[in-house]
Design an enzyme around this catalytic site. Structure first.
Site, short mmCIF file in Angstrom:
data_model
loop_
_atom_site.label_atom_id
_atom_site.label_comp_id
_atom_site.label_asym_id
_atom_site.label_seq_id
_atom_site.Cartn_x
_atom_site.Cartn_y
_atom_site.Cartn_z
N ASP A 305 0.83 -1.20 0.00
CA ASP A 305 0.00 0.00 0.00
C ASP A 305 0.87 1.26 0.00
OD1 ASP A 305 -2.72 1.25 0.40
OD2 ASP A 305 -1.71 2.00 2.20
N GLU A 356 0.44 -0.49 -5.05
CA GLU A 356 -0.58 0.54 -5.21
C GLU A 356 0.18 1.86 -5.38
OE1 GLU A 356 -3.37 3.70 -3.70
OE2 GLU A 356 -1.84 2.84 -2.42
#
Length: 628
Positions: A305, A356
């Site tokens: 992330d 991401e």
């Protein structure tokens, strides 16, 4: 468990140099022949005490400091399995504060924050066949269609409590199998104190959140997934951590896990603290965490992330200082991510690493030796934003914004992409995917089917957030179960059926994934028909006879006798029509078989003619063709 003083010394040295990738065997709590040994890293603390159920949480168990590493340790026979504990840290300025064990593998249930003395039991796995198959072929050569799940809000029981992994094993796995997804991806499962963070503000980087069940239950879940040919991914967050004072921040009273510079340490946008990714001990901590999840839980991959925040010094909203070259590159973050991927691929070559990441200035996927970060896939945030913007638009304006659909074909080979319709797009007033669609309810469903067809036929792996498969109208709520009552509605039920059918077609048709890492995988037929807002293209496999023709009608106007260029003379048959009545449309049967005619169409010498449903998508396959 480290067996000898020599092993302890070696583990300590590797920790200090950022090369101990199983540092949880050195730090944390471990059973020995006389009880348990506890170790915690707090190099600038004046004193550290072990406190817990075993000593009434008082200061009767002072720990001793290993001067070389700043690790405090204590062996005691008082502690027992299942008891709660913390470390009372007398920080550099003399202040005393209770702190969690950063290496604990189990914590008490919220709102408590104490660690639990817990030994994860040995497990006999039954997934050798699955893991063997993953090693044989690259993921680029296989279909990957991911169902994204927030574990505690997929479904609640009758009392309103979220399912544990034992219950998810009984219901989620059959559902994913029935829907024909290839993988499940969970939002972070690591310990976090606030459900509203969805797991993205972690405290326990080695601990499955007690909110979701036990490590035994989660390992059984993964094992069962693999036996059912379903892969399991988990989101992981090395960029930042929870700001709560009793957790990691300023652990010994000085910057320990975080950057020295307060402007770099504090993430204003998210209200969190950023890891010092250049500090060797932090690298050991984070890489050990990633390997722990892959090793102990047999995960098939991780989505890292907030990669963008680790790459650029000016990502946050506060003041920032340029690097030594005068630019905004965060070199510590860049080299940490390369190191992370290199170590993981060495230990578990079959692991899928996903990023991401929303910028275009850094090569995310590809070989580290070529200057890339070494990830397998990058989420294509640009594609997602463009596509959603297009489908939200009144069709009157689509002819002037057709580039939003076609631009991605220009850069589709720049990275290995995943096409995401994720949790981030269905919260905070953004509306659900269904609610984003233009028009009345019937048109919204029609366009949702059309958009999913575009996603499934566009080069790139796929991910769809739970509830979107049947067009849930309400936004996702992290503290409630999905709106399963929707499926009592005929249109929602048919939408779910359509998604399953589309998923199945994707898995079965090799042209949708076999050449995905090459430009030959797609050929545009007509990307310039802005006046009618129709996009047509071909997806190809290694076998020249095996290809699919995709036609997307992006207006509520039916197109009669619509011409589509084809590469070979012969007959062509629809294999999917999104406006069939079984999917929620009005068509009772497919278009008739098309016979090509000798009439040029752009680069093709042949064309077929068919009817394009209003707001519909067709997938057409050659039936009997003549190849030279």
């Amino acid at each position: 468990m480290l067996e000898s003083s020599k092993e302890v010394l070696e583990a300590e040295q590797r920790f200090l140099t950022g090369e101990n990738f199983y540092v949880q065997h050195f730090l944390g709590v471990h059973k020995n022949e006389n009880g348990y040994v506890f170790r915690v890293w707090a190099p600038h603390a004046q004193q550290v005490y072990l406190v817990g159920d075993f000593n009434d949480w008082d200061e009767s168990l002072p720990m001793e400091k290993r001067e070389k590493s700043g690790v405090w340790e204590l062996a005691t026979s008082l502690a027992e399995e299942g008891q709660l504990y913390k470390f009372l840290v007398q920080q550099a300025n003399g202040r005393k504060i209770m702190k969690i064990d950063p290496f604990a593998v189990r914590f008490e249930e919220r709102p408590g924050t104490a660690a639990v003395i817990y030994t994860i039991p040995e497990k006999k796995w039954h997934d050798n066949l699955w893991r063997g198959r993953q090693k044989k072929t690259q993921t680029l050569k296989r279909p990957m269609n991911i169902y994204e799940v927030h574990a505690s809000s997929w479904k609640h029981d009758e009392s309103g409590q979220p399912y544990t992994f034992k219950e998810l094993e009984e219901e989620l796995i059959p559902y994913v199998k029935e829907m024909d997804y290839t993988h499940i991806e969970f939002l972070p499962l690591m310990e976090h104190p606030l459900g509203a963070s969805w797991g993205y503000q972690l405290t326990g980087f080695f601990a499955l959140s007690s909110y979701y069940g036990t490590p035994v239950e989660f390992r059984d879940f993964v094992d069962s997934c693999h036996k059912n040919n379903i892969g399991v991914f988990v989101d992981w967050v090395p960029a930042h951590f929870c700001v709560n004072e009793d957790t990691l921040p300023y652990y010994d009273g000085t910057p320990t896990f975080e950057y020295e510079d307060p402007n770099r340490a504090h993430n204003i946008r998210w209200g969190t603290i950023c890891f010092d990714l250049g500090k060797p001990q932090v690298q050991s901590f984070l890489i050990s965490s990633a390997l722990f999840w892959l090793d102990v839980y047999h995960l098939d991959g991780m989505r890292v992330d907030a990669v963008t925040s680790m790459l650029y010094l000016d990502y946050d909203e506060g003041p920032w200082q340029p690097n030594h070259e005068g630019g905004n590159r965060n070199f510590e973050g860049f080299y940490f991510l390369q190191k992370l991927n290199a170590v993981i691929k060495l230990a578990f070559p079959q692991t899928v690493m996903m990023a991401e990441e929303s910028s275009s200035e850094t090569q995310i996927t590809g070989m580290i030796e070529s200057g890339a970060l070494g990830f397998d896939y990058k989420w294509n945030m640009g594609w997602m934003n463009d596509v959603l913007r297009f489908y939200e638009m009144d069709p009157v304006f689509r002819k002037d914004n057709f580039h939003l659909l076609t631009f991605s074909f220009m850069y589709m080979m720049n990275e290995h992409y995943i096409l995401p319709f994720s949790h981030d797009e269905v919260v905070h007033g953004k509306k659900s995917l269904m609610h984003k669609m233009w028009g009345d309810r019937y048109k919204q469903f029609a366009q949702l089917r059309n958009m999913y067809t575009f996603m499934m036929t566009h080069p790139g792996k796929k991910i769809l957030f739970m509830g979107s498969e049947w067009g849930q109208f309400l936004e996702w709520k992290y503290n409630e179960g999905l709106e399963w009552v929707d499926l009592e509605d005929e249109l929602n039920n048919k939408m779910q059926h359509f998604t399953a059918k589309l998923n199945s077609l994707y898995k079965d048709e090799r042209s949708l994934w076999e050449l995905e890492d090459t430009a030959e995988t797609v050929e545009l037929i007509d990307a310039d028909n802005t006046a009618e807002s129709v996009l047509t293209f071909i997806r190809k496999s290694k076998t020249k006879r095996d290809f699919l023709i995709i036609a997307l009608n992006l207006t509520p106007v039916e197109r009669q006798d619509f011409a589509i260029g084809v590469p070979y003379p012969g007959s062509y048959q629809e294999v999917l029509n999104t406006e069939k009545i079984e999917f929620g449309g009005t068509w009772t049967k497919n278009n008739s078989r098309c016979q090509s005619i000798d009439q040029p169409f752009k680069q093709f010498n042949q064309q077929i003619q068919t009817v394009l449903p209003a707001l519909g998508a067709l997938i057409i396959k050659p039936e009997e063709i003549q190849m030279k």
